[in-house]
Design a protein around this motif. Structure first.
Motif, PDB file in Angstrom:
ATOM      1  N   ALA A  96       0.865  -1.190   0.000  1.00  0.00           N
ATOM      2  CA  ALA A  96       0.000   0.000   0.000  1.00  0.00           C
ATOM      3  C   ALA A  96       0.894   1.229   0.000  1.00  0.00           C
ATOM      4  N   LEU A  97       0.610   2.162  -0.890  1.00  0.00           N
ATOM      5  CA  LEU A  97       1.500   3.315  -1.080  1.00  0.00           C
ATOM      6  C   LEU A  97       0.703   4.626  -1.160  1.00  0.00           C
ATOM      7  N   VAL A  98       1.355   5.733  -0.649  1.00  0.00           N
ATOM      8  CA  VAL A  98       0.953   7.092  -1.026  1.00  0.00           C
ATOM      9  C   VAL A  98       1.992   7.561  -2.030  1.00  0.00           C
ATOM     10  N   SER A  99       1.602   7.605  -3.302  1.00  0.00           N
ATOM     11  CA  SER A  99       2.528   7.873  -4.400  1.00  0.00           C
ATOM     12  C   SER A  99       2.290   9.288  -4.936  1.00  0.00           C
ATOM     13  N   LEU A 100       3.359  10.092  -5.050  1.00  0.00           N
ATOM     14  CA  LEU A 100       3.295  11.435  -5.618  1.00  0.00           C
ATOM     15  C   LEU A 100       4.014  11.432  -6.957  1.00  0.00           C
ATOM     16  N   VAL A 101       3.303  11.815  -8.034  1.00  0.00           N
ATOM     17  CA  VAL A 101       3.855  11.738  -9.392  1.00  0.00           C
ATOM     18  C   VAL A 101       4.558  13.055  -9.710  1.00  0.00           C
ATOM     19  N   ASP A 102       5.921  12.976  -9.715  1.00  0.00           N
ATOM     20  CA  ASP A 102       6.734  14.148 -10.012  1.00  0.00           C
ATOM     21  C   ASP A 102       6.990  14.216 -11.512  1.00  0.00           C
ATOM     22  N   ALA A 103       7.858  15.137 -11.948  1.00  0.00           N
ATOM     23  CA  ALA A 103       8.073  15.348 -13.379  1.00  0.00           C
ATOM     24  C   ALA A 103       8.546  14.083 -14.079  1.00  0.00           C
ATOM     25  N   ASP A 104       9.516  13.354 -13.472  1.00  0.00           N
ATOM     26  CA  ASP A 104      10.035  12.161 -14.135  1.00  0.00           C
ATOM     27  C   ASP A 104      10.147  10.959 -13.196  1.00  0.00           C
ATOM     28  N   ARG A 105       9.404  10.998 -12.108  1.00  0.00           N
ATOM     29  CA  ARG A 105       9.438   9.891 -11.153  1.00  0.00           C
ATOM     30  C   ARG A 105       8.128   9.851 -10.393  1.00  0.00           C
ATOM     31  N   GLN A 106       7.887   8.707  -9.763  1.00  0.00           N
ATOM     32  CA  GLN A 106       6.858   8.659  -8.736  1.00  0.00           C
ATOM     33  C   GLN A 106       7.573   8.400  -7.420  1.00  0.00           C
ATOM     34  N   TRP A 107       7.308   9.295  -6.446  1.00  0.00           N
ATOM     35  CA  TRP A 107       8.002   9.234  -5.146  1.00  0.00           C
ATOM     36  C   TRP A 107       6.972   8.885  -4.080  1.00  0.00           C
ATOM     37  N   PHE A 108       7.391   7.961  -3.162  1.00  0.00           N
ATOM     38  CA  PHE A 108       6.446   7.420  -2.194  1.00  0.00           C
ATOM     39  C   PHE A 108       6.578   8.150  -0.867  1.00  0.00           C
TER      40      PHE A 108
END
Length: 1008
Positions: A47-59
């Motif tokens: 289970a993740l809280v994923s933030l979609v940045d310009a060139d990555r997804q950071w958890f």
């Protein structure tokens, strides 16, 4: 594998994501708690809280996964943020988008994925709450709702991150504001530091702006960059843009913005800026602004930043207003103390030469000024004002100036030069403020060695409306402003009063002596009444007003006055007396009639007041005056009668009359004639304005009439149309005048004549004349031809007497033909049927043709015609035939009214975008009484002249209408030295003012 698409709002989305401050931040229990719940609730591995940045997804939070981030190109969440709905992938191995994804083919071997988008406070999808498993599975509708509920909880936590920072900063600001003991500048500086920390911008400034001068009032900035009090030219700062903006100005990347050429950017290289204007106590004050040499990318400024600026500017305004109030109160207390001390000093020691010096010292202290003076303004024998000081700061700088000061200070230094700041105050009677004196053109400089003067304020001192003195202050570090000027007002009035009191003391005895003489010779009746004994004392003039000698009225008492008063006025006069006795009015003021000795009534204005009371507070002695106002009353009566007559004329006039407000056009008064022609009831019409009954296609003509009204004070005659109540238009003729009422409001009186019937009769007349002219033309042509043939001997030679009679008949028939042709031209022009074939014309050849065509006519009058033109290449757009007709008429008129052996000059004068052709003769000229009718039909200066010289009286009016049809003008002016000059004007071809030039160019290009 299919990489996720990029949303259309990617730039704004990334900006909103950056504004949360969550990227690359440490793990937080408030998010981890929710992902643990999701993992257990749905029984998944990850289970993740994923933030979609310009060139990555950071958890931001992760359960069951060690990785902190993965590339955006392989992310499932990159697909999930493209839609509002939850993205569910039941078996990634069988999904064409993901079956060859490295996260499916390898660890963590994703088969099942469900991601609920997470939104920012401003609505952008920042990432997801996602659950992942290595086994295929489905997600029921119930589970979808649960997953959405958990995602909503995470969204709330994201919003609280910004809110907490926002509210912590506001709490800190509130604590600063509530600490009233702190120095205001320290409070402002601390508020700027909080703003810099919250906005993550290194520079924070509160500025004060006066004219084009921008001063740093307080700042929070890196060391050695700014200092309080630092000044700049306003136009060299971004705040010049802020003041022009209607709201907070935000610039996120100055180099990429429309302001990249701004001087501030070139000088300081500040890339990002957030600023708002400050208004303190209802007056523009300066700006609150934050800036950075780095662009605000990708986060930009969000709605929390704007809300913060709004609240911080309000906080700043409150601090500044409190500071201003404290400063004002402090100065006002000092001014009140100075006023009290000055009054005490002048009362106790009226001849003390140190009184003004002590007062000046106090003024210098509470205004923080280094130098100053107080002086009296006097007049020289030539009537020029000059300043003589009562006291002045000793600013002597060398032995010579010290000796001069010592020798003249007691008598007062005199300043006669009016080309100085002192002189401006003396000549204008207005305050003078100068806060950059070395560069102020109004100053005259100072002598060599004189201490430098940087700032100056000169204030006039008045007693009533009379300019009696001047206060000068100099070298206040923060400069002088209108606020300080206003605060010093009570003190200036006190100085004026004290100076006047001194003057009055010196002349009091003389004044008392003169007063006795004036009362003895005055035209005003004087009375004194002992209210308790009714004893009355009068002067001789009081009795003369009503035709008596004073001795004839003895014994005198208040009953003498009551007996002579008109019975209808007595009660009103006594009511006013009782009101004054009761303290309801400061003065007794009454108007009444008194019986003259010869029996008629005299109008009297009485004014008086109680001068003394007894020990019980009751009126004891009252004194006052009587003035004969019979002439004034008679004038008022005549005025009322005149107004009544004018009102009758207004109401009974058969022609419409209206009164309008100049600014709005609102109808204020109208008479019945106007209501009848317009079809409205009175109340309905008075609710309209002039523009409501004026068709919109009269806008250009209205502008001309309005300009004439403002320049001349009247307009008209002006023919136009009004809109009738039922919607149709009807013709009116307007004349009007501009006036101003007692309140200063500008009004327009207009006569509005309904000319419907006149227009109908004119049309009938025109049709009748046209019909008759057409019927006459055919037989008259035959008669003229027959007479011409007979005169040429076709029927045989004629006797000399018969030949003369035929020639006379031929001339008169030709004149009649000319009249008929002119009448038919007039009819065509009036009906708008006159054809105009406008084309490019070479002006000079056309004028030469006119001169050639009229040469024989000129020879008959023994007149020479001359053409003078410097430029032979001038071209105009005109109908050649009509232009020749106009020029032939002007030239023939000039020829026949010239003296024998005279000359007529045709002058061509280009001027800018137009050319004027003048026809100038040296004949008898045009009588002044006839000039207003020059361009009227059948107008001739003298009937005997017209019979002698010929003419129909229609040539000029036809010429005028022909010129209008060719977009030109025609006019008249006196010829210097005698004679007359008629001229025409046309736009030069190709000029912007030629209304048909573009059309002509287009036509030529189509054919060329």
């Amino acid at each position: 594998m299919r990489a996720p698409e990029i949303p259309e709002n990617e730039t704004e989305r990334l900006r909103s994501l950056g504004a949360t401050g969550l990227l690359d931040s440490p793990a937080e229990e408030r998010f981890d708690r929710l992902t643990r719940v999701a993992q257990r609730l749905f029984g998944v591995e990850i289970a993740l809280v994923s933030l979609v940045d310009a060139d990555r997804q950071w958890f931001k939070s992760r359960q069951g996964l060690d990785a902190l981030e993965t590339p955006r190109s392989v992310s499932f969440c990159g697909h999930a943020i493209l839609n509002e709905d939850i993205l569910v992938v039941e078996n990634a191995a069988h999904d064409s988008r993901f079956h060859d994804n490295p996260l499916v083919c390898g660890s963590p071997n994703i088969r099942f994925y469900a991601g609920a988008p997470l939104h920012s406070a401003d609505g952008f999808r920042l990432g997801t709450l996602c659950i992942i498993d290595s086994q295929p599975r489905t997600l029921s509708a119930h589970d979808r709702r649960l997953l959405r509920d958990l995602a909503d909880s995470i969204e709330a936590e994201i919003g609280q991150s910004q809110q907490k920072s926002y509210y912590r900063t506001l709490e800190a600001l509130s604590a600063i504001h509530n600490d009233t003991r702190r120095d205001p500048i320290d409070c402002l500086r601390e508020g700027l530091r909080l703003g810099c920390d919250y906005l993550k911008l290194p520079f924070g400034i509160i500025s004060q702006i006066e004219g084009d001068r921008y001063t740093v009032l307080a700042h929070a900035s890196p060391p050695d960059t700014l200092h309080d009090g630092q000044a700049f030219d306003l136009n060299d700062t971004y705040c010049s843009l802020t003041l022009d903006a209607s709201e907070t100005l935000a610039i996120e990347n100055m180099g990429q913005s429309q302001y990249a050429s701004h001087p501030c950017y070139r000088e300081f290289g500040l890339e990002s800026y957030l600023g708002t204007a400050l208004v303190v106590a209802g007056q523009p004050y300066g700006t609150l602004n934050f800036s950075s040499p780095s662009p605000r990318e990708p986060t930009g400024f969000n709605h929390y930043d704007f809300r913060f600026m709004e609240l911080l500017s309000g906080w700043t305004t409150a601090v500044l207003e409190r500071w201003q109030v404290d400063q004002t109160l402090s100065r006002l207390r000092a001014i009140e103390l100075a006023v009290a001390r000055a009054q005490a000093s002048f009362i106790n020691r009226p001849d003390n030469p140190q009184a003004f010096t002590e007062l000046l010292d106090e003024i210098l202290r509470f205004t923080d000024s280094a130098f100053g003076f107080i002086g009296e303004i006097l007049k020289s024998p030539e009537g020029q004002p000059y300043l003589k000081t009562d006291t002045i700061t000793n600013i002597a700088w060398d032995e010579a100036s010290r000796a001069f000061y010592r020798d003249n200070i007691n008598e007062g230094l005199e300043f006669h030069n009016l080309d100085t700041l002192f002189g401006q105050v003396m000549t204008t009677g207005q305050p003078v403020l100068a806060n950059d004196l070395p560069n102020d053109s109004r100053g005259s400089g100072v002598p060599h060695g004189h201490p430098p003067i940087h700032t100056f304020m000169g204030l006039p001192i008045y007693h009533g409306s009379q300019l009696v003195g001047m206060l000068g202050l100099a070298n206040r570090e923060q400069g002088y402003d209108r606020t300080l000027e206003r605060e010093l007002g009570p003190l200036l009035r006190t100085i004026g009063q004290l100076r006047e009191a001194t003057r009055v003391q010196r002349s009091q005895r003389e004044s008392e002596r003169r007063l006795e003489m004036v009362i003895g010779a005055t035209d005003t009746g004087i009375w004194e009444w002992n209210v308790q004994t009714d004893a009355l004392t009068l002067n001789e003039r009081w009795a003369e007003i009503i035709g008596y000698r004073l001795e004839e009225l003895s014994p005198l008492s208040v009953e003498t006055w009551r007996r002579l008063l008109h019975e209808d006025d007595l009660e009103k006069a006594e009511i006013k007396l009782r009101r004054h006795f009761a303290g309801a009015s400061d003065y007794y003021d009454a108007t009444f009639r008194m019986r003259h000795q010869d029996g008629h009534w005299v109008w009297v204005h009485a004014r008086g007041r109680v001068m003394a009371h007894d020990i019980h507070g009751d009126p004891l002695i009252m004194a006052g005056t009587h003035t004969d106002i019979s002439a004034q009353k008679a004038a008022e009566l005549r005025l009322k009668e005149s107004e009544a007559r004018l009102r009758a004329l207004f109401e009974l006039s058969p022609v419409g009359i209206a009164l309008n407000d100049f600014d709005t056009g609102q109808f204020i008064q109208v008479n019945d004639a106007l209501l009848a022609s317009a079809g409205y009831g009175r109340l309905e019409f008075l609710s309209l304005s002039y523009w409501d009954v004026t068709p919109k296609d009269y806008a250009d003509q209205e502008a001309v009439q309005l300009e004439r009204l403002e320049n001349r004070g009247h307009y008209g005659p002006y023919e136009k149309e009004f809109v009738h109540r039922n919607g149709h238009r009807y013709p009116v003729m307007l004349h009007g005048t501009l006036l101003t009422d007692a309140s200063g409001r500008k009004l327009i009186w207009s006569i509005v004549e309904d000319i419907t019937e006149r227009k109908r009769l004119t049309q009938m007349q025109r049709e009748f004349v046209s019909t008759v002219s057409h019927e006459l033309r055919t037989p008259l042509t035959a008669i003229t031809a027959a007479l011409s043939m007979v005169g040429k001997g076709v029927a045989g030679a004629l006797p000399e007497k018969a030949q003369d009679m035929v020639s006379l008949a031929l001339r008169n028939s030709e004149r009649l033909s000319e009249l008929i042709n002119d009448i038919l031209d007039m009819e065509k022009l009036a009906a708008g049927k006159m054809p105009f074939e406008l084309e490019r014309c070479d002006l000079l050849p056309l004028l030469k043709q006119v001169l050639d065509d009229t040469r024989s006519y000129a020879d008959r009058f023994q007149v020479q015609c001359l053409l003078e033109a410097a430029d032979t290449r001038l071209q105009v757009r005109a109908d050649p035939r009509r232009l020749i007709q106009v020029m032939t008429n002007l030239l023939s008129n000039a020829i026949k009214f010239s003296h024998t052996d005279g000359a007529v000059r045709v002058l061509v004068e280009p001027s800018g975008e137009r050319v004027r052709v003048r026809v100038e003769d040296r004949g008898r000229g045009v009588p002044a009484a006839f000039r207003d009718r020059l361009f009227s039909a059948f107008a001739q200066a003298d009937s005997s002249d017209s019979r002698q010289s010929g003419g129909t009286g229609l040539g000029l009016v036809i010429s005028q209408q022909l010129m209008e049809g060719m977009h030109g003008d025609i006019g008249f002016e006196d010829t210097p030295g005698g004679g007359a000059t008629f001229y025409i004007e046309l736009p030069l071809l190709g000029s912007e003012r030629d209304p048909g030039a573009d059309t002509l160019r287009d036509e030529e290009s189509d054919h060329g």
